[in-house]
Design a protein around this motif. Structure first.
Motif, mmCIF file in Angstrom:
data_model
loop_
_atom_site.group_PDB
_atom_site.id
_atom_site.type_symbol
_atom_site.label_atom_id
_atom_site.label_comp_id
_atom_site.label_asym_id
_atom_site.label_seq_id
_atom_site.Cartn_x
_atom_site.Cartn_y
_atom_site.Cartn_z
ATOM 1 N N LEU A 253 0.825 -1.213 0.000
ATOM 2 C CA LEU A 253 0.000 0.000 0.000
ATOM 3 C C LEU A 253 0.856 1.258 0.000
ATOM 4 C CD1 LEU A 253 -2.778 -1.034 2.554
ATOM 5 C CD2 LEU A 253 -2.946 -0.966 0.058
ATOM 6 N N LYS A 254 2.027 1.164 0.622
ATOM 7 C CA LYS A 254 2.957 2.301 0.599
ATOM 8 C C LYS A 254 3.581 2.441 -0.775
ATOM 9 C CE LYS A 254 5.563 5.532 2.467
ATOM 10 N NZ LYS A 254 5.009 6.820 2.925
ATOM 11 N N GLN A 255 4.026 1.314 -1.335
ATOM 12 C CA GLN A 255 4.723 1.340 -2.618
ATOM 13 C C GLN A 255 3.822 1.788 -3.765
ATOM 14 O OE1 GLN A 255 6.437 -2.414 -3.797
ATOM 15 N NE2 GLN A 255 7.884 -1.460 -5.201
ATOM 16 N N ASP A 256 2.559 1.336 -3.751
ATOM 17 C CA ASP A 256 1.680 1.692 -4.873
ATOM 18 C C ASP A 256 0.992 3.048 -4.703
ATOM 19 O OD1 ASP A 256 -0.524 1.304 -3.174
ATOM 20 O OD2 ASP A 256 -1.057 -0.648 -4.006
ATOM 21 N N GLY A 257 1.308 3.746 -3.595
ATOM 22 C CA GLY A 257 0.787 5.094 -3.401
ATOM 23 C C GLY A 257 -0.571 5.186 -2.742
ATOM 24 N N THR A 258 -1.131 4.036 -2.338
ATOM 25 C CA THR A 258 -2.468 4.048 -1.744
ATOM 26 C C THR A 258 -2.504 4.855 -0.448
ATOM 27 O OG1 THR A 258 -3.027 1.890 -2.694
ATOM 28 C CG2 THR A 258 -4.326 2.616 -0.810
ATOM 29 N N LEU A 259 -1.529 4.663 0.437
ATOM 30 C CA LEU A 259 -1.527 5.383 1.713
ATOM 31 C C LEU A 259 -1.376 6.891 1.498
ATOM 32 C CD1 LEU A 259 0.576 3.069 4.057
ATOM 33 C CD2 LEU A 259 -1.906 3.311 3.946
ATOM 34 N N THR A 260 -0.524 7.271 0.557
ATOM 35 C CA THR A 260 -0.367 8.695 0.248
ATOM 36 C C THR A 260 -1.665 9.277 -0.296
ATOM 37 O OG1 THR A 260 1.995 8.485 -0.169
ATOM 38 C CG2 THR A 260 0.866 10.347 -1.200
ATOM 39 N N ARG A 261 -2.296 8.544 -1.200
ATOM 40 C CA ARG A 261 -3.553 9.022 -1.793
ATOM 41 C C ARG A 261 -4.641 9.194 -0.743
ATOM 42 N NH1 ARG A 261 -7.843 6.197 -3.271
ATOM 43 N NH2 ARG A 261 -6.696 4.211 -3.234
ATOM 44 N N LEU A 262 -4.767 8.220 0.163
ATOM 45 C CA LEU A 262 -5.795 8.301 1.191
ATOM 46 C C LEU A 262 -5.480 9.409 2.204
ATOM 47 C CD1 LEU A 262 -6.549 4.516 1.806
ATOM 48 C CD2 LEU A 262 -7.849 6.170 0.448
ATOM 49 N N SER A 263 -4.187 9.622 2.479
ATOM 50 C CA SER A 263 -3.798 10.730 3.358
ATOM 51 C C SER A 263 -4.212 12.063 2.745
ATOM 52 C CB SER A 263 -2.286 10.724 3.589
ATOM 53 O OG SER A 263 -1.887 9.648 4.390
ATOM 54 N N GLN A 264 -3.915 12.223 1.465
ATOM 55 C CA GLN A 264 -4.280 13.467 0.790
ATOM 56 C C GLN A 264 -5.800 13.654 0.756
ATOM 57 O OE1 GLN A 264 -2.357 15.823 -0.140
ATOM 58 N NE2 GLN A 264 -0.311 14.959 -0.343
ATOM 59 N N LYS A 265 -6.514 12.554 0.564
ATOM 60 C CA LYS A 265 -7.977 12.627 0.495
ATOM 61 C C LYS A 265 -8.581 13.109 1.808
ATOM 62 C CE LYS A 265 -12.060 9.597 0.177
ATOM 63 N NZ LYS A 265 -12.521 8.194 -0.058
ATOM 64 N N TRP A 266 -8.114 12.543 2.933
ATOM 65 C CA TRP A 266 -8.767 12.792 4.215
ATOM 66 C C TRP A 266 -8.091 13.860 5.055
ATOM 67 C CZ3 TRP A 266 -13.505 11.397 4.892
ATOM 68 C CH2 TRP A 266 -14.006 10.280 4.219
ATOM 69 N N ILE A 267 -6.778 14.021 4.898
ATOM 70 C CA ILE A 267 -6.039 14.933 5.763
ATOM 71 C C ILE A 267 -5.587 16.186 5.014
ATOM 72 C CG2 ILE A 267 -4.185 15.068 7.478
ATOM 73 C CD1 ILE A 267 -6.251 12.817 7.944
ATOM 74 N N GLY A 268 -5.410 16.070 3.704
ATOM 75 C CA GLY A 268 -4.906 17.191 2.933
ATOM 76 C C GLY A 268 -3.395 17.252 2.916
ATOM 77 N N ALA A 269 -2.744 16.212 3.462
ATOM 78 C CA ALA A 269 -1.287 16.117 3.469
ATOM 79 C C ALA A 269 -0.931 14.646 3.634
ATOM 80 C CB ALA A 269 -0.690 16.931 4.608
ATOM 81 N N ASP A 270 0.315 14.315 3.291
ATOM 82 C CA ASP A 270 0.761 12.931 3.416
ATOM 83 C C ASP A 270 1.323 12.694 4.815
ATOM 84 O OD1 ASP A 270 1.555 10.348 3.095
ATOM 85 O OD2 ASP A 270 3.098 10.761 1.589
ATOM 86 N N ILE A 271 0.525 12.047 5.662
ATOM 87 C CA ILE A 271 0.969 11.730 7.033
ATOM 88 C C ILE A 271 1.381 10.276 7.141
ATOM 89 C CG2 ILE A 271 -0.453 13.517 8.083
ATOM 90 C CD1 ILE A 271 -2.436 11.250 8.860
ATOM 91 N N SER A 272 1.360 9.552 6.022
ATOM 92 C CA SER A 272 1.675 8.112 6.059
ATOM 93 C C SER A 272 3.133 7.896 6.369
ATOM 94 C CB SER A 272 1.304 7.446 4.738
ATOM 95 O OG SER A 272 2.094 7.954 3.673
ATOM 96 N N GLN A 273 3.432 6.743 6.991
ATOM 97 C CA GLN A 273 4.803 6.417 7.375
ATOM 98 C C GLN A 273 5.408 5.429 6.389
ATOM 99 O OE1 GLN A 273 6.420 7.836 10.496
ATOM 100 N NE2 GLN A 273 4.919 9.147 9.541
#
Length: 273
Positions: A253-273
């Motif tokens: 999920l990190k490699q394919d960008g899913t966590l980044t995409r969901l962070s941007q969707k809900w938080i407005g920034a990439d908070i993923s680790q």
């Protein structure tokens, strides 16, 4: 009596039982074709009931993505935070993608395969408050927070952040009156009544507080962030195979960008680790 054969037999049985336990969660998920996740019903923007009365939010979408990677359907349960954080689920739940901060106490009942986002802890006060400007000003104040949270440990001056045990936290306050709540929502409702009416402040994380700060002018931040919280996926302790599978899924999920995409969707920034 021949103790050596008995000892060997006992070790063989123990090894077999350990191996059997090691795969019990993943076996259950694959057999039922269902992942049972647990999270809070009211913890926006991570988990909340939307206008269609359905669970929505960052944690909900991450759980859906995990289920998709596993090729199974997702079922979400929403017991109280006390029940979630106590552990000893006995197979009722498979995974907590629910913004849990690791601690030494929790590590006794949980394994934490993955840190999936981080957020600083902050003090929120009523907009009309002029007495709280930093943590030291919490002395003698009544502070609301989610029950059994890391914020409660912080105010009790015994917070240990897993993986950052050497971090020296500052506790510049005395005699804080802790007011535990089931959810942040009720705590913010009480804080919104006015400075010192029911609460003097709420301790929460910045991501959760941000929508309220943006949309509700009754609230404001007080001072700088107190500490940074890693938020981890939690599973029942001792299941090595499930632990490894969770790590693998989140790496994807990190490699394919899913966590980044969901962070941007809900938080407005990439908070993923």
């Amino acid at each position: 009596m021949k103790f050596q054969p008995l000892l060997a037999l006992g070790l063989t049985i123990l090894a077999a039982s350990t191996q059997a336990f090691a795969g019990v969660t993943l076996d259950r998920i694959e057999q039922k074709k269902e992942l049972v996740g647990v999270l809070m019903e009211s913890y926006p923007p991570f988990s909340f009931l939307n206008d269609q009365n359905q669970l929505d939010g960052f944690d909900v979408d991450v759980a859906k993505a995990v289920a998709d990677k596993l090729g199974v359907k997702l079922r979400l349960e929403t017991p109280s935070w006390d029940v979630i954080a106590a552990g000893h689920w006995s197979g009722r739940y498979d995974i907590c993608i629910c913004s849990m901060t690791p601690s030494k106490a929790r590590a006794e009942v949980f394994d934490f395969p993955v840190e999936y986002y981080a957020s600083p802890a902050v003090i929120v006060v009523n907009a009309k408050d002029d007495s709280i400007h930093s943590a030291k000003d919490l002395s003698g104040k009544k502070v609301g927070l989610t029950s059994a949270s890391s914020y409660e440990s912080y105010l009790n001056k015994n917070l240990v952040i897993e993986g950052a045990e050497d971090t020296q936290l500052q506790y510049p306050f005395e005699n804080v009156q802790i007011a535990p709540y089931d959810t942040d929502n009720v705590a913010f409702q009480d804080l919104g009544l006015g400075a010192g009416v029911r609460l003097d402040a709420v301790l929460t994380n910045l991501v959760t507080a941000q929508p309220r700060l943006t949309e509700d002018k009754r609230f404001k931040l007080a001072g700088e962030p107190l500490y940074s919280e890693p938020n981890s996926v939690a599973i029942e302790k001792g299941d090595a195979q499930w632990d490894a599978k969770v790590r693998d899924v989140f790496a994807q999920l990190k490699q394919d960008g899913t966590l980044t995409r969901l962070s941007q969707k809900w938080i407005g920034a990439d908070i993923s680790q």
